[in-house]
Design a protein around this motif. Structure first.
Motif, PDB file in Angstrom:
ATOM      1  N   CYS A  60      -1.839   4.028  -7.364  1.00 53.04           N
ATOM      2  CA  CYS A  60      -0.873   5.068  -7.694  1.00 53.04           C
ATOM      3  C   CYS A  60      -1.353   6.391  -7.102  1.00 53.04           C
ATOM      4  CB  CYS A  60      -0.726   5.174  -9.209  1.00 53.04           C
ATOM      5  SG  CYS A  60       0.376   6.481  -9.763  1.00 53.04           S
ATOM      6  N   SER A  61      -0.451   7.121  -6.459  1.00 52.66           N
ATOM      7  CA  SER A  61      -0.813   8.408  -5.860  1.00 52.66           C
ATOM      8  C   SER A  61       0.415   9.294  -5.774  1.00 52.66           C
ATOM      9  CB  SER A  61      -1.434   8.204  -4.471  1.00 52.66           C
ATOM     10  OG  SER A  61      -0.539   7.507  -3.629  1.00 52.66           O
ATOM     11  N   ILE A  63       2.486  11.888  -3.467  1.00 53.10           N
ATOM     12  CA  ILE A  63       2.705  12.276  -2.073  1.00 53.10           C
ATOM     13  C   ILE A  63       3.529  13.554  -2.068  1.00 53.10           C
ATOM     14  CG2 ILE A  63       3.666  11.574   0.151  1.00 53.10           C
ATOM     15  CD1 ILE A  63       3.302   8.688  -0.728  1.00 53.10           C
ATOM     16  N   ASN A  69      -1.163  12.270   0.967  1.00 49.69           N
ATOM     17  CA  ASN A  69      -1.470  11.489  -0.228  1.00 49.69           C
ATOM     18  C   ASN A  69      -2.473  12.251  -1.071  1.00 49.69           C
ATOM     19  OD1 ASN A  69      -2.006   9.590  -2.125  1.00 49.69           O
ATOM     20  ND2 ASN A  69      -2.179   7.892  -0.686  1.00 49.69           N
ATOM     21  N   ALA A  87       6.463  13.157  -4.515  1.00 46.27           N
ATOM     22  CA  ALA A  87       6.962  11.836  -4.917  1.00 46.27           C
ATOM     23  C   ALA A  87       5.803  10.998  -5.407  1.00 46.27           C
ATOM     24  CB  ALA A  87       7.666  11.152  -3.752  1.00 46.27           C
ATOM     25  N   PHE A  89       3.999   7.451  -5.565  1.00 44.67           N
ATOM     26  CA  PHE A  89       3.882   6.162  -4.881  1.00 44.67           C
ATOM     27  C   PHE A  89       3.104   5.195  -5.762  1.00 44.67           C
ATOM     28  CE2 PHE A  89       1.079   3.296  -2.493  1.00 44.67           C
ATOM     29  CZ  PHE A  89       2.041   2.508  -1.872  1.00 44.67           C
ATOM     30  N   ASP A  91       1.803   1.069  -5.770  1.00 45.40           N
ATOM     31  CA  ASP A  91       1.675  -0.230  -5.103  1.00 45.40           C
ATOM     32  C   ASP A  91       2.076  -1.317  -6.102  1.00 45.40           C
ATOM     33  OD1 ASP A  91       1.007  -2.488  -3.709  1.00 45.40           O
ATOM     34  OD2 ASP A  91      -0.981  -1.797  -3.091  1.00 45.40           O
ATOM     35  N   SER A 127      10.831   9.744 -10.835  1.00 49.20           N
ATOM     36  CA  SER A 127      10.275   8.463 -10.379  1.00 49.20           C
ATOM     37  C   SER A 127      10.658   7.301 -11.281  1.00 49.20           C
ATOM     38  CB  SER A 127       8.743   8.561 -10.290  1.00 49.20           C
ATOM     39  OG  SER A 127       8.343   9.660  -9.516  1.00 49.20           O
ATOM     40  N   THR A 130      11.349   3.885  -9.475  1.00 53.52           N
ATOM     41  CA  THR A 130      10.100   3.261  -9.017  1.00 53.52           C
ATOM     42  C   THR A 130       9.352   2.621 -10.174  1.00 53.52           C
ATOM     43  OG1 THR A 130       9.901   4.853  -7.212  1.00 53.52           O
ATOM     44  CG2 THR A 130       7.897   3.691  -7.877  1.00 53.52           C
ATOM     45  N   THR A 134       8.511  -1.378 -10.868  1.00 58.05           N
ATOM     46  CA  THR A 134       7.133  -1.812 -11.121  1.00 58.05           C
ATOM     47  C   THR A 134       7.051  -2.641 -12.394  1.00 58.05           C
ATOM     48  OG1 THR A 134       6.310   0.195 -10.035  1.00 58.05           O
ATOM     49  CG2 THR A 134       4.761  -1.024 -11.415  1.00 58.05           C
TER      50      THR A 134
END
Length: 496
Positions: A60-61, A63, A69, A87, A89, A91, A127, A130, A134
């Motif tokens: 998780c990061s 951006i 990043n 934003a 991000f 994975d 977010s 997203t 997840t």
């Protein structure tokens, strides 16, 4: 739908302190707990951060607008001045894989029930899609039976500092509209949890029919059938709780620890008729012991604990099979373990053996496959998690698993790690040959004799002298019946 969620105050407050001290820009992880549709309530036991991926990058990061990043620690000034174009991000695939592996380590009554996210309020609001995607990936990765169709999204906001919880309804087309607010509070959970332990001994013979040989490409395919068979068996068992037969679902218990025993029906052979009607190529012999621990909240019925134990037994066997598949099943022993004195075949605890097939997919000689054994590791306030060890592994390998997957350390005293499956009574050998083994051997010898006669005479093609054993039995029964009838007829003639 989950309307209220209670988190364990002791554990979650320590996690909050850790996050404030380390002060990461963002963090994502798994929510461990339990959801109850009967109570419309969720229980959160722990939050586990998802580790770095294989490339050493955080899952998780943040951006920013320039595409950079932001993975370093945040400062108090940056926390309030993040650009609106930032934003989040995540994975999702890596978080889903983390959920898959963590779910193997959880005992009965504890599951991966969602994710948590550590970001500020504005970034969270932008977010939600997203995060919902997840959550769906985590639900698919964990592949557990959860008592409702919801998962939790726990938001820990550091600007301002507060905890917010939402339930996410799983659907094919998931969106931010699937999120619903729910009441969240902290309290004492572990103090009221009851522990149930069960050691289930099993011994299954699963026939392999000639018509199934072409669809069986791997031994794991057959083992899946055995697990399904064991699931059906557990559905018909009687339950003994603390030495008393359980007959009602609403039985109340007050002690903290309970022993559970499952009694399978006697003389139950669902494959007998199938074996008479179909041609059997071999048999899969599956035996061993599974130790299960399950945890129950004081407000739940005992029937829920029993359902959790049954699910845990099946999930444990499934996890062992997945471990073997992940490692390529490279350690399968194809050698036969024969006892020259008794002619029996010996296998190790929690093992599977296959014999009697007549093609390369399932070898004719005995195939012995030892499954990993289960061990229990102290976790939180007297509760345990589990892990699995191959026959060649020692307890030391558990350290890496616990540190990476559960973000915890092993106890310094190794005696605190429980290894009940080593001590549990296990049937290690059969004292006599299985009927289908005998039939298989007879077929082989008959075919060999037929082939040798053909070679000697050289008359035409080889004719199989394979005799159907069921036909032989029917001829014997008919002969006996006819003999009895003739005896009574003669007896009546003599009396006249």
């Amino acid at each position: 739908m989950v309307k209220a969620v209670i988190g364990d105050e002791t554990q979650l407050k320590s996690i909050e302190t850790r996050l404030l001290k380390s002060s990461p820009g963002s963090q994502v992880g798994l929510v461990i707990g339990k959801l109850s549709s009967k109570l419309d309530r969720g229980f959160v036991y722990d939050l586990i951060p998802t580790p770095l991926n294989d490339a050493g990058e955080p899952p998780c990061s943040v951006i920013d607008g320039a595409g950079e990043n932001r993975t370093s620690k945040r400062s108090s000034s940056k926390a309030k001045s993040q650009p609106e174009s930032s934003a989040l991000f995540i994975d999702s695939d890596w978080v889903s894989e983390h959920a898959r592996q963590v779910s193997r380590m959880l005992p009965g009554g504890m599951k991966v029930i969602g994710i948590y996210i550590w970001v500020n309020e504005n970034l969270f609001k932008s977010s939600t899609l997203t995060l919902c995607q997840t959550i769906r990936g985590v639900a698919e990765g964990a592949s557990q039976i959860v008592d409702c169709n919801d998962r939790l999204l726990l938001h820990i906001s550091y600007s301002p500092l507060r905890w917010l919880c939402r339930s996410c309804t799983l659907a094919s087309n998931i969106s931010s509209s699937n999120l619903h607010p729910c009441d969240y509070k902290m309290g004492k959970i572990f103090g009221s949890i009851q522990t149930f332990r069960c050691t289930y001994n099993f011994e299954i013979r699963l026939p392999i029919f000639h018509e199934d040989r072409m669809r069986i490409e791997r031994i794991s395919d057959v083992l899946q059938d055995v697990i399904v068979d064991l699931t059906n068996e557990l559905g018909n068992v009687k339950t003994v709780l603390d030495g008393k037969l359980v007959t009602e679902d609403d039985v109340c218990v007050s002690d903290d620890f309970h022993e559970v025993e499952f009694l399978a029906p006697l003389f139950q052979d669902q494959y007998l008729e199938a074996c008479i009607q179909k041609k059997v190529a071999g048999v899969l012999y599956f035996m061993g012991s599974v130790c299960s621990l399950s945890y129950l909240n004081s407000k739940e019925p005992v029937s829920q604990a029993l359902a959790d134990i049954k699910e845990d037994i099946i999930r444990s066997l499934q996890s062992r099979l997945e471990i073997l598949q992940d490692e390529g099943v490279s350690h399968i022993e194809t050698a036969t373990h024969d006892d020259p004195a008794t002619g029996s075949h010996k296998t190790s605890s929690n093992s599977v053996s296959c014999s009697g097939a007549s093609d390369s997919q399932i070898p004719r000689k005995w195939l012995s496959l030892a499954l990993p054994r289960r061990v229990f590791i102290p976790w939180l306030e007297g509760a345990y998690i589990s892990d699995y060890l191959q026959s060649s592994e020692t307890i030391e390998v558990l350290q890496d698993h616990c540190s990476e997957l559960m973000s915890m350390e092993l106890p310094t005293d190794s005696s605190e790690i429980l290894e009940p499956e080593v001590e549990a009574p296990v049937l290690l050998a059969s004292t006599a040959k299985n009927f289908w083994d005998f039939v298989s051997e007879n077929r082989t010898s008959n075919q060999d004799r037929s082939a040798s006669k053909t070679k000697k005479t050289g008359d035409g093609p080889n004719k199989s002298s394979d005799i159907n054993p069921v036909s032989a039995i029917l001829i014997l029964v008919i002969s006996i019946v006819l003999g009895i009838v003739i005896y009574f007829i003669k007896d009546m003639q003599i009396r006249r």
